[in-house]
Design an enzyme around this catalytic site. Structure first.
Site, PDB file in Angstrom:
ATOM      1  N   PRO A   1       1.002  25.207 -29.091  1.00  0.00           N
ATOM      2  CA  PRO A   1       1.923  24.090 -29.351  1.00  0.00           C
ATOM      3  C   PRO A   1       3.398  24.382 -29.062  1.00  0.00           C
ATOM      4  O   PRO A   1       4.235  24.394 -29.972  1.00  0.00           O
ATOM      5  CB  PRO A   1       1.686  23.803 -30.834  1.00  0.00           C
ATOM      6  CG  PRO A   1       1.351  25.139 -31.405  1.00  0.00           C
ATOM      7  CD  PRO A   1       0.554  25.845 -30.348  1.00  0.00           C
ATOM      8  N   CYS A   2       3.727  24.585 -27.807  1.00  0.00           N
ATOM      9  CA  CYS A   2       5.124  24.837 -27.460  1.00  0.00           C
ATOM     10  C   CYS A   2       6.000  23.610 -27.701  1.00  0.00           C
ATOM     11  O   CYS A   2       7.232  23.726 -27.750  1.00  0.00           O
ATOM     12  CB  CYS A   2       5.241  25.312 -26.012  1.00  0.00           C
ATOM     13  SG  CYS A   2       4.536  24.192 -24.787  1.00  0.00           S
TER      14      CYS A   2
END
Length: 278
Positions: free
Chosen positions: A244-245
């Site tokens: 989840p950047c």
């Protein structure tokens, strides 16, 4: 209106809200921007995001992002670092094993790998997902299928490819559903440097609907002065959303960059926040 057109309308609305949040645009203003009546836009947006445009605007505003960040730094982020993906995150049932490639695989461009890939529609647009026998190696949003295939083959130029949807890919795509309780273990097979793998593993521990900063990640990986290098590693993430950047923002509260576009990043942050409150 098909799902692709629906996403494009919602994406345009998110972009407009992000650019004009300080003026708190009305429902009529946003609906006019995406060329829909207020009634149809309200219904489309609610169906897609599970909340009203007004509440969604609150979720993606910078002040809200700062509040989330403040709360996380006080308790949630530390807890996530200590307990992994359990507790407050909706990802508590998703246990992701980060398994780096061997030096030989990295050097030979995947010569011994057999890679399967397929395409799917998500709430945030079309994605290509690819897997090996060891796990998901690639997941990316795309606009052009040929370019998407070219990006994948550039990463693994000597691998063997087959266009087929397998169980590993199906399990990974469940991440985009609102109910993730039955999501099975998803393994990742990643190609990256030791530093990149360390950053990506840290990203996996950020709870859903919570945010952190590049600087905080730099401290977590033991390189407090390497925020810029962390930003580069975050930008090189080969597995969209699963890693989840999109939950990493600037210390100022600004969203910062995103490989697949800021409107999409805003949409993801707002979507997760909306699901958390419902």
């Amino acid at each position: 209106m098909n799902s692709t057109q629906a996403f494009q309308r919602v994406q345009a609305a998110i972009g407009f809200l992000h650019s004009n949040f300080k003026s708190q645009p009305s429902l009529e203003d946003v609906a006019a921007h995406v060329h829909l009546s207020p009634f149809h836009f309200q219904r489309l947006f609610a169906d897609w995001a599970g909340t009203s445009p007004k509440k969604f605007l609150q979720f993606i505003s910078l002040s809200h992002a700062k509040n989330l960040l403040k709360n996380e730094q006080a308790t949630l982020f530390d807890a996530a670092m200590e307990t992994g993906l359990s507790g407050t995150s909706r990802l508590h049932d998703l246990f992701v094993t980060v398994e780096g490639m061997t030096p030989g695989e990295y050097k030979n461009g995947g010569e011994q790998l057999s890679i399967r890939y397929s395409f799917a529609m998500t709430p945030f647009g079309q994605v290509m997902v690819a897997s090996t026998d060891r796990g998901i190696c690639h997941l990316a949003f795309y606009e052009d299928e040929a370019i998407a295939i070219g990006t994948l083959t550039n990463q693994f130029p000597h691998a063997r490819y087959k266009h087929i949807l397998d169980e590993s890919q199906q399990n990974a795509l469940l991440i985009f559903q609102k109910d993730w309780r039955d999501l099975q273990t998803v393994k990742l097979h990643l190609k990256g440097s030791a530093f990149q793998l360390k950053v990506w593993e840290t990203l996996l521990k950020i709870p859903s609907a919570q945010l952190t900063t590049y600087s905080a990640i730099a401290h977590t990986v033991g390189s407090p002065k390497a925020a810029r290098a962390v930003g580069t590693a975050v930008g090189d993430n080969p597995v969209a959303y699963l890693i989840p950047c999109h939950r990493v923002i600037q210390t100022s509260g600004a969203l910062g960059g995103y490989h697949w576009g800021l409107p999409r990043k805003s949409a993801m942050i707002g979507w997760e926040a909306a699901l958390k409150t419902n």
